[in-house]
Design a protein around this motif. Structure first.
Motif, PDB file in Angstrom:
ATOM      1  N   ARG A 226      -8.808   6.219  23.653  1.00 52.54           N
ATOM      2  CA  ARG A 226      -8.527   6.887  24.936  1.00 52.54           C
ATOM      3  C   ARG A 226      -8.760   5.932  26.102  1.00 52.54           C
ATOM      4  O   ARG A 226      -7.973   5.912  27.064  1.00 52.54           O
ATOM      5  N   HIS A 227      -9.816   5.121  26.011  1.00 53.98           N
ATOM      6  CA  HIS A 227     -10.089   4.138  27.073  1.00 53.98           C
ATOM      7  C   HIS A 227      -8.934   3.140  27.174  1.00 53.98           C
ATOM      8  O   HIS A 227      -8.540   2.746  28.282  1.00 53.98           O
ATOM      9  N   ALA A 228      -8.406   2.754  26.023  1.00 50.93           N
ATOM     10  CA  ALA A 228      -7.264   1.823  26.025  1.00 50.93           C
ATOM     11  C   ALA A 228      -6.050   2.453  26.700  1.00 50.93           C
ATOM     12  O   ALA A 228      -5.319   1.778  27.449  1.00 50.93           O
ATOM     13  N   THR A 308     -24.489   6.706  25.247  1.00 47.73           N
ATOM     14  CA  THR A 308     -25.333   7.904  25.185  1.00 47.73           C
ATOM     15  C   THR A 308     -24.553   9.126  24.718  1.00 47.73           C
ATOM     16  O   THR A 308     -25.117  10.220  24.637  1.00 47.73           O
ATOM     17  N   ASP A 309     -23.252   8.976  24.424  1.00 49.26           N
ATOM     18  CA  ASP A 309     -22.405  10.123  24.101  1.00 49.26           C
ATOM     19  C   ASP A 309     -22.971  10.991  22.976  1.00 49.26           C
ATOM     20  O   ASP A 309     -22.840  12.224  22.993  1.00 49.26           O
ATOM     21  N   ASP A 331     -17.422   8.556  29.543  1.00 49.48           N
ATOM     22  CA  ASP A 331     -16.881   9.098  30.799  1.00 49.48           C
ATOM     23  C   ASP A 331     -17.167   8.154  31.965  1.00 49.48           C
ATOM     24  O   ASP A 331     -16.300   7.920  32.818  1.00 49.48           O
ATOM     25  N   GLN A 332     -18.384   7.608  31.999  1.00 49.67           N
ATOM     26  CA  GLN A 332     -18.742   6.679  33.067  1.00 49.67           C
ATOM     27  C   GLN A 332     -17.931   5.388  32.965  1.00 49.67           C
ATOM     28  O   GLN A 332     -17.486   4.844  33.974  1.00 49.67           O
ATOM     29  N   LEU A 333     -17.734   4.910  31.737  1.00 52.18           N
ATOM     30  CA  LEU A 333     -16.962   3.674  31.546  1.00 52.18           C
ATOM     31  C   LEU A 333     -15.504   3.879  31.918  1.00 52.18           C
ATOM     32  O   LEU A 333     -14.875   2.998  32.526  1.00 52.18           O
ATOM     33  N   ASP A 334     -14.960   5.026  31.564  1.00 49.95           N
ATOM     34  CA  ASP A 334     -13.567   5.317  31.922  1.00 49.95           C
ATOM     35  C   ASP A 334     -13.381   5.312  33.437  1.00 49.95           C
ATOM     36  O   ASP A 334     -12.308   4.953  33.942  1.00 49.95           O
ATOM     37  N   ALA A 335     -14.440   5.690  34.146  1.00 46.86           N
ATOM     38  CA  ALA A 335     -14.365   5.754  35.608  1.00 46.86           C
ATOM     39  C   ALA A 335     -14.668   4.420  36.278  1.00 46.86           C
ATOM     40  O   ALA A 335     -14.679   4.329  37.507  1.00 46.86           O
TER      41      ALA A 335
END
Length: 453
Positions: A226-228, A308-309, A331-335
């Motif tokens: 998803r991040h990709a 931490t997920d 979520d934080q990394l995606d942002a």
């Protein structure tokens, strides 16, 4: 044992997996008398050129014995390398003369070999300095693992924090803690992070057994994919430890390669193998659950995230990173979040980017080993904490798994071959390993699922 000033030291490393071979061989180079700053012999502590030690490698035969591909990927070479059983190794130690012996094994293997060595060296005479330790972050079975390693001349701690914990355990059970010696992980290094690459590269460092269930591993893989998709301008890499059918330090029942076959992945997502240091050369963001790769990354000032997920839990090992400043979620990394590590925490972990502190991390171990090698009258007998008198319900089973009796001598019927296995034996061994790995990766998960019905 006379001083070794005019000839290279002889070092033996006994390892039971690819990662432990890497740790053991690199540690051997860094703690050799005279010292050297890295895997390749360059200069000693005084700046003078040093003679490279003679390194003989022994691979303990078992489920995780590294394959030729794994050994090539590790990239650490020895003057000789052969596969042995514990009994065969002990026979070699009875006849070969070494200055240093590094035991890069799981705790039970260390304990069995220590008792075997105590037996073959019980008549006195010259013996090598025996060294052991841990290949990475110690986040589980601390007491059990440490007591199984007790008896070596040096028990290496990879950081100030580990050294304090190790001494506390030994002191707490009344065991001699003088063997604990602070060093650092031997494979840290590489060029410091100099800024973003083109393309910006995110690397997820997979672990064979963390997490261990299909649901959690699938979740992490889907979030990586998803991040990709969310960042098509980035290259997203899944760094794998082994190929299906291979084993490393831990058993991998659910390889990410197989889970990924069921997903429709974007073009900027790839699976990669290879040396971790080479992967870090192109990394802009390192992501993991609790892999030692996080420490390698932090050492090079690469932005590093411990996920931490799935919670911050002892079972995952990410509790070790509490206070690091690296804990974050997908979520934080995606942002766009980029963590900033806590400098005090990093320093306590033996991770010292810049300043030359890392090059000095092995000085104490080298000095101590040189002193032991030159000890008048030779070294005293090995004295493991566990004995048939102190652990009669535990120790015999550990020794028996390596075909050793309670006194450390070979049991009747123990392998006696000194030469390499013949063609028939090689075929039988490969078949046995294949059956074992099939059971681990296919049959065992099915049985556990049936048990949950």
């Amino acid at each position: 044992m006379p001083p070794r000033t005019s000839k290279p030291p002889r070092i033996a490393v006994l390892a039971d997996s690819d990662t432990r071979w890497k740790w053991g061989a690199l540690t051997a180079g860094r703690i050799a008398p005279g010292g050297r700053p890295g895997p390749s012999m360059e200069a000693g502590a005084d700046g003078d050129a040093q003679v490279a030690p003679v390194l003989d490698g022994y691979l303990l035969r078992g489920r995780a014995t590294p394959t030729p591909r794994q050994l090539a990927e590790v990239g650490v070479h020895a003057d000789s390398l052969r596969e042995v059983t514990a009994v065969e190794f002990l026979r070699s130690m009875a006849s070969e003369k070494y200055d240093i012996l590094v035991l890069a094994l799981v705790g039970g293997g260390v304990q069995a070999v220590l008792h075997g060595l105590k037996r073959i060296w019980e008549d006195g005479g010259e013996r090598p300095v025996v060294v052991t330790g841990y290949v990475g972050v110690v986040y589980e079975k601390l007491t059990d693992g440490l007591l199984l390693r007790h008896g070596a001349d040096l028990v290496l701690a990879n950081s100030r924090q580990d050294a304090e914990r190790f001494r506390a355990v030994y002191d707490g059970v009344g065991a001699d803690a003088s063997s604990v010696t602070e060093v650092a992980l031997p494979f840290l290094g590489g060029a410091p992070y100099a800024g973003e690459h083109d393309p910006y590269t995110v690397v997820f460092a997979a672990q064979p057994s963390v997490p261990e269930n299909r649901k959690d591993r699938t979740y992490l893989l889907e979030r990586l994919v998803r991040h990709a998709r969310l960042h098509p301008e980035r290259e997203v890499l899944l760094k794998l430890r082994s190929k299906p059918g291979e084993h490393t330090t831990h058993i991998e029942e659910l390889p990410y390669q197989k889970l990924a076959q069921r997903l429709d992945v974007p073009a900027n997502f790839r699976l990669v193998y290879g040396n971790m240091g080479e992967v870090l050369d192109r990394t802009d963001l390192m992501v993991t659950v609790s892999s030692t790769a996080a420490l390698e990354s932090l050492h090079r000032d690469i932005p590093t995230v411990v996920l931490t997920d799935l919670g911050v839990r002892e079972a995952l090992g990410n509790h070790h990173f509490v206070g690091s400043g690296c804990l974050a979620s997908w979520d934080q990394l995606d942002a766009g979040h980029r963590p900033a590590p806590d400098e005090d925490w990093v320093a306590r972990q033996g991770v010292a980017a810049g300043g030359g502190a890392y090059e000095r991390a092995f000085d104490a171990a080298r000095a101590r080993i040189a002193k032991l090698i030159d000890r008048p009258g030779g070294l005293p007998p090995l004295t493991p904490y566990y004995t048939p008198a102190t652990a009669p319900g535990y120790l015999p089973g550990i020794l028996a798994r390596h075909h050793l009796g309670p006194d450390g001598s070979p049991l009747p019927g123990a392998p006696a071959a000194e030469s390499g296995p013949g063609p028939v034996r090689q075929i039988v061994r490969r078949a046995a390993r294949g059956a074992y790995r099939h059971g681990v990766q296919r049959v065992a998960p099915v049985i556990r699922r049936m048990g949950d019905l």
